[in-house]
Design a protein around this motif. Structure first.
Motif, short mmCIF file in Angstrom:
data_model
loop_
_atom_site.label_atom_id
_atom_site.label_comp_id
_atom_site.label_asym_id
_atom_site.label_seq_id
_atom_site.Cartn_x
_atom_site.Cartn_y
_atom_site.Cartn_z
N ALA A 98 14.75 6.29 -3.09
CA ALA A 98 14.29 7.34 -4.27
C ALA A 98 13.11 6.83 -5.35
O ALA A 98 13.63 5.56 -6.07
CB ALA A 98 14.77 7.75 -5.59
N ILE A 99 11.72 7.14 -5.47
CA ILE A 99 11.08 6.94 -5.87
C ILE A 99 9.80 7.60 -6.95
O ILE A 99 9.73 8.75 -6.54
CB ILE A 99 10.02 6.45 -4.64
N LEU A 100 9.82 7.01 -8.30
CA LEU A 100 8.86 8.23 -9.07
C LEU A 100 7.61 7.44 -9.67
O LEU A 100 8.35 5.75 -9.94
CB LEU A 100 10.11 8.13 -10.45
N ILE A 101 7.14 8.24 -9.50
CA ILE A 101 5.75 7.12 -9.91
C ILE A 101 5.06 8.47 -11.37
O ILE A 101 5.22 9.10 -10.96
CB ILE A 101 4.40 7.75 -8.93
N GLU A 102 4.22 7.31 -11.77
CA GLU A 102 3.69 7.97 -13.17
C GLU A 102 2.22 7.94 -13.11
O GLU A 102 2.10 6.14 -13.15
CB GLU A 102 4.22 7.37 -14.42
N ALA A 103 1.63 8.56 -12.89
CA ALA A 103 -0.47 8.04 -13.14
C ALA A 103 -0.87 9.06 -14.30
O ALA A 103 -0.67 10.11 -14.54
CB ALA A 103 -0.82 9.18 -11.25
N LEU A 104 -1.59 8.66 -14.24
CA LEU A 104 -3.61 9.00 -15.37
C LEU A 104 -3.76 9.48 -14.11
O LEU A 104 -4.42 8.54 -13.68
CB LEU A 104 -3.56 8.80 -15.81
N THR A 105 -5.07 10.47 -14.08
CA THR A 105 -5.93 10.68 -13.26
C THR A 105 -7.37 11.93 -13.58
O THR A 105 -6.45 12.43 -14.57
CB THR A 105 -5.84 11.56 -11.17
N ASP A 106 -8.35 11.95 -13.17
CA ASP A 106 -9.04 12.76 -13.21
C ASP A 106 -9.95 13.69 -11.93
O ASP A 106 -10.39 14.30 -11.64
CB ASP A 106 -10.69 11.80 -13.42
N ASN A 107 -8.51 13.70 -11.51
CA ASN A 107 -9.01 14.09 -9.65
C ASN A 107 -7.53 13.80 -9.05
O ASN A 107 -7.47 12.62 -8.50
CB ASN A 107 -9.53 13.05 -8.54
N ARG A 108 -6.67 15.22 -9.36
CA ARG A 108 -5.33 14.96 -8.72
C ARG A 108 -5.36 15.12 -6.94
O ARG A 108 -5.02 14.03 -6.72
CB ARG A 108 -5.01 16.66 -9.04
N ASN A 109 -6.07 14.71 -6.40
CA ASN A 109 -6.33 15.71 -4.77
C ASN A 109 -6.57 14.18 -4.57
O ASN A 109 -6.22 13.48 -3.44
CB ASN A 109 -7.81 16.43 -4.32
N ARG A 110 -7.81 13.51 -4.97
CA ARG A 110 -8.02 11.36 -4.48
C ARG A 110 -6.25 11.21 -4.70
O ARG A 110 -6.21 10.09 -3.88
CB ARG A 110 -8.77 11.47 -6.01
N THR A 111 -5.51 11.11 -6.36
CA THR A 111 -5.01 10.54 -6.49
C THR A 111 -3.54 10.69 -5.39
O THR A 111 -2.71 9.92 -5.21
CB THR A 111 -3.95 11.32 -8.01
N ALA A 112 -3.29 12.06 -5.28
CA ALA A 112 -2.15 12.84 -3.78
C ALA A 112 -2.12 12.20 -2.70
O ALA A 112 -1.25 12.26 -2.21
CB ALA A 112 -2.44 14.54 -4.04
N ALA A 113 -3.80 12.60 -2.33
CA ALA A 113 -4.05 11.86 -1.29
C ALA A 113 -3.49 10.64 -1.22
O ALA A 113 -3.10 9.93 -0.20
CB ALA A 113 -5.62 12.34 -0.33
N ASP A 114 -4.38 9.20 -2.17
CA ASP A 114 -4.16 8.01 -1.83
C ASP A 114 -2.29 7.37 -1.84
O ASP A 114 -2.02 6.74 -1.26
CB ASP A 114 -4.41 7.38 -2.97
N LEU A 115 -1.49 8.19 -2.89
CA LEU A 115 -0.36 8.14 -2.29
C LEU A 115 0.54 8.78 -1.08
O LEU A 115 1.44 7.73 -0.70
CB LEU A 115 0.58 8.96 -3.95
#
Length: 251
Positions: A98-115
């Motif tokens: 199990a992996i939990l990631i905390e992120a700060l982003t101005d672009n949800r789509n970009r962050t989700a794609a990167d992850l």
């Protein structure tokens, strides 16, 4: 009062091998911006902001960069329309870890794609919200150095409302408490003459998975490294543990 942070053990083991990747200027600046937006822009009255600033200074970020980040968070910085969101992502690494990631982003789509790309290239997959978060509990953690009298640490921790503590290596300890008591505990430990190096919120796994296979270990460590290298990612927590010899595979 016993320690219970096995993921912290992993991070320390990994630190001994590859010196722990520090947060980038971008990641630390984003943390300051969000902290200033979530409360007052004065660190004296905003514990989250004060903590973010301390981490930034420890990483060598210039004061002007810190002041700019505070101004952006307060909405007083000209020509800045960036809207940042705090988002928690969840997924699985090799072997179902199990992996939990905390992120700060101005672009949800970009962050989700990167992850998603990071997971798929390293034997894992990005999951739905809630798929692994139930396996973790968020705690406040105060890291202390120069611990030569464990009885003094125990007494101060108890008086400060701590749940537990753990001596992690020579003269270094971590003290754990409920999230709402973190500022009180940190200040109490300082008042007792203890050296507080870091104050943070951390997700701790309720149970851990022992990793003994070299290929799985290599895949997991590469995934963690890849996730931590993304600018939008602030923190990564997983529920595995492994011996130092396997940790060395991250080199």
């Amino acid at each position: 009062m016993a320690g219970h942070s096995k993921w912290a053990n992993i991070k320390r083991q990994k630190a001994r091998v590859d010196a722990v990747k520090g947060k980038t200027f971008t990641q630390l600046s984003l943390a300051i911006i969000v902290a200033a937006r979530n409360g007052v822009a004065d660190p004296a009255g905003n514990f989250q902001l004060r903590t973010a600033i301390e981490k930034a200074k420890a990483a060598g970020i210039p004061n002007e960069n810190i002041e700019r980040a505070i101004a952006k968070g307060a909405g007083t910085y000209a020509d800045d329309n960036t809207q940042l969101e705090e988002i928690r992502y969840e997924g699985y690494g090799s072997g179902g870890v199990a992996i939990l990631i905390e992120a700060l982003t101005d672009n949800r789509n970009r962050t989700a794609a990167d992850l998603r790309g990071a997971f798929s290239k390293n034997g894992g997959n990005l999951g739905e919200t809630g798929c692994v978060s139930w396996m973790f509990t968020q705690k406040g953690v105060v890291t202390i150095s120069g611990v030569v009298d464990e009885e003094k640490l125990l007494e101060a921790a108890l008086e400060g409302g701590a749940d537990s503590y753990e001596v992690t290596q020579d003269e270094i300890a971590e003290v754990f408490t409920d999230v709402g008591n973190l500022e009180n505990l940190s200040q109490h430990l300082k008042n007792e003459g203890l050296i507080v190096d870091e104050v943070e919120l951390r997700w701790l796994p309720n149970n851990t998975v022992e990793v003994s296979d070299a290929e799985q270990a290599r895949s997991l460590l590469k995934l963690i490294d890849t996730l931590e290298s993304l600018d939008d990612v602030q923190n990564v927590t997983a529920n595995f543990e492994m011996v130092d010899e396997l940790m060395a595979l991250s080199i």
